[in-house]
Design an enzyme around this catalytic site. Structure first.
Site, PDB file in Angstrom:
ATOM      1  N   ARG A  60       0.658  -0.577   0.152  1.00 37.52           N
ATOM      2  CA  ARG A  60       0.331   0.922  -0.426  1.00 37.52           C
ATOM      3  C   ARG A  60      -0.788   0.342  -0.778  1.00 37.52           C
ATOM      4  O   ARG A  60      -1.629  -1.276  -1.413  1.00 37.52           O
ATOM      5  CB  ARG A  60       1.551   0.555  -1.900  1.00 37.52           C
ATOM      6  CG  ARG A  60       1.097   1.440  -2.972  1.00 37.52           C
ATOM      7  CD  ARG A  60       1.818   2.977  -2.248  1.00 37.52           C
ATOM      8  NE  ARG A  60       1.588   3.945  -3.706  1.00 37.52           N
ATOM      9  CZ  ARG A  60       0.786   4.261  -4.052  1.00 37.52           C
ATOM     10  NH1 ARG A  60      -0.479   3.824  -3.510  1.00 37.52           N
ATOM     11  NH2 ARG A  60       0.599   4.768  -5.472  1.00 37.52           N
ATOM     12  N   GLU A 103       2.743  14.066  -3.564  1.00 40.46           N
ATOM     13  CA  GLU A 103       4.119  13.376  -2.900  1.00 40.46           C
ATOM     14  C   GLU A 103       4.394  14.831  -1.612  1.00 40.46           C
ATOM     15  O   GLU A 103       3.902  16.423  -2.113  1.00 40.46           O
ATOM     16  CB  GLU A 103       5.164  14.159  -3.969  1.00 40.46           C
ATOM     17  CG  GLU A 103       5.101  12.836  -5.257  1.00 40.46           C
ATOM     18  CD  GLU A 103       5.195  11.363  -4.238  1.00 40.46           C
ATOM     19  OE1 GLU A 103       6.052  10.777  -3.737  1.00 40.46           O
ATOM     20  OE2 GLU A 103       4.153  10.729  -5.465  1.00 40.46           O
ATOM     21  N   ARG A 112       6.597  -3.912  -0.895  1.00 42.97           N
ATOM     22  CA  ARG A 112       5.216  -3.506  -0.005  1.00 42.97           C
ATOM     23  C   ARG A 112       4.546  -4.176  -0.695  1.00 42.97           C
ATOM     24  O   ARG A 112       4.471  -5.036  -2.131  1.00 42.97           O
ATOM     25  CB  ARG A 112       4.830  -2.176  -0.175  1.00 42.97           C
ATOM     26  CG  ARG A 112       5.744  -1.165   0.394  1.00 42.97           C
ATOM     27  CD  ARG A 112       5.391   0.584   0.034  1.00 42.97           C
ATOM     28  NE  ARG A 112       5.343   0.999  -1.481  1.00 42.97           N
ATOM     29  CZ  ARG A 112       5.234   2.034  -1.977  1.00 42.97           C
ATOM     30  NH1 ARG A 112       5.249   3.273  -1.032  1.00 42.97           N
ATOM     31  NH2 ARG A 112       5.469   2.369  -3.275  1.00 42.97           N
TER      32      ARG A 112
END
Length: 276
Positions: A154, A162, A202
Site C-alpha cells: 500500500r 476509488e 498490506r
C-alpha cells in the site's frame, strides 16, 4: 632411569587448544553467515514476515508484478538484487506483454461515455477531458501476473480515487490513476521502505523508482499529477517524516487544477468511502 624410556609420550596441550580455536572459528563463521543471510538475503513473501527492525530503517529491492488499484501493487522481493544473482542465477518473474498495450481505446474512462460526448460537443470541462485523455493514453507494456510469492504494498501517504466495487460507481480519475501506476511501475524494479502493516496485512511503504532524472517517490508523483490526495486519516497515515512536502505538492496541483482538481465538484476518496 632405563624404565623412563618405556613410558608413553604425551602430546602437549596446544593440540587441544588449536581444536578449540578452530571450532570457535567455524561456529562463528556459520553464525555470522546465517545472520548475514537473514539480514540481507532472506526473501520475504508477505508483509507479516518482515521483521520489526526493518520497518522505517531499511530498504527492500524487488520487482512489481501486478498493479490492481490506484494506490497498491504486488512486490516480488529480490534481496541483494543483481549481486545476489537475481536475474542471472536466480530467476525474476517474467511478465507477459500487453497485446496491444492498454490505452484509452481499450480502457474506458471513469467518466461515462454520454458525459464525454456532451463535453466534446459543447466544450465543457475541457481541462478535465484533456488530463483524462492523456492518462488513459499512457501505454502499459505488461499484464499483471498473479499467484506469485509477493508482498502486497500500500503506497504511503496518499489516497487514489476509488474504483467501482460491490456495485458502487467509480470515482472520476480512478481509471486514470490505475493506468498511470501501471505505466510507471509494472514490470520494473523498485525500492520500498516498509513503514507499517495495515489492517488488510498490506505493507504500507514508501516506494521509489528510477527515471532518467533520478529516483522518484511514487506517492509524491501521484500527488503532483493530481491523481491522488494526501491521506486524510490522522491516526494511521504514514509519511516517513515528509507530510509537509506532500501537503505542499497537493496545494500546487490544486492551484494548477491538475487531474482530480480539474473537477468543479470534487469528493475525496475518504469522503466517498464514508458516504457509501
Amino acid at each position: 632411569m632405563g624404565d623412563n624410556r618405556n613410558l608413553p609420550v604425551t602430546q602437549p596441550n596446544s593440540i587441544n587448544f588449536n581444536v578449540v580455536i578452530l571450532s570457535i572459528f567455524f561456529s562463528g563463521s556459520f553464525i555470522g553467515a546465517w545472520a548475514f543471510f537473514n539480514r540481507f538475503l532472506k526473501q520475504y513473501t508477505k508483509a507479516t514476515e518482515i521483521p520489526q527492525n526493518v520497518f522505517r530503517k531499511r530498504w527492500l529491492f524487488g520487482k512489481v508484478t501486478a498493479v490492481g488499484d490506484g494506490d497498491n501493487f504486488h512486490f516480488f522481493h529480490a534481496p541483494g538484487g543483481l549481486i545476489a544473482g537475481w536475474g542471472w542465477l536466480r530467476p525474476l518473474p517474467e511478465l507477459n506483454k500487453s497485446d496491444p498495450p492498454i490505452s484509452s481505446s481499450k480502457v474506458g474512462s471513469s467518466v461515462p461515455i454520454h458525459r464525454r460526448i456532451f463535453d466534446s460537443i459543447f466544450g465543457r470541462n475541457k481541462t478535465r477531458t484533456a488530463y483524462s485523455n492523456y492518462f488513459l493514453g499512457l501505454p502499459v507494456p505488461y499484464k499483471n501476473k498473479r499467484n506469485l510469492p509477493t508482498i502486497s504494498i500500500r503506497i504511503c501517504g496518499v489516497d487514489a480515487p476509488e474504483r467501482a466495487h460491490f456495485g458502487n460507481p467509480a470515482q472520476p480519475f480512478s481509471e486514470e490513476a490505475l493506468i498511470w501506476l501501471r505505466h510507471t511501475l509494472i514490470g520494473k524494479c523498485v525500492w520500498i521502505k516498509p513503514l507499517a502493516v495495515d489492517q488488510y496485512n498490506r505493507c504500507v511503504a514508501k516506494v521509489e523508482y528510477w527515471t532518467w532524472t533520478g529516483w522518484k517517490n511514487v506517492s509524491l508523483e501521484m500527488v503532483k499529477q493530481g491523481l491522488a490526495v494526501v491521506y486524510e486519516s490522522k491516526t494511521s497515515a504514514e509519511f516517513d517524516g515528509e507530510e509537509d512536502k506532500y501537503r505542499f505538492h497537493e496545494m500546487a496541483a490544486k492551484a494548477r487544477r491538475r487531474g482530480i482538481w480539474s473537477q468543479k465538484q470534487f469528493e475525496t476518496p475518504g469522503e466517498y468511502k464514508r458516504r457509501i
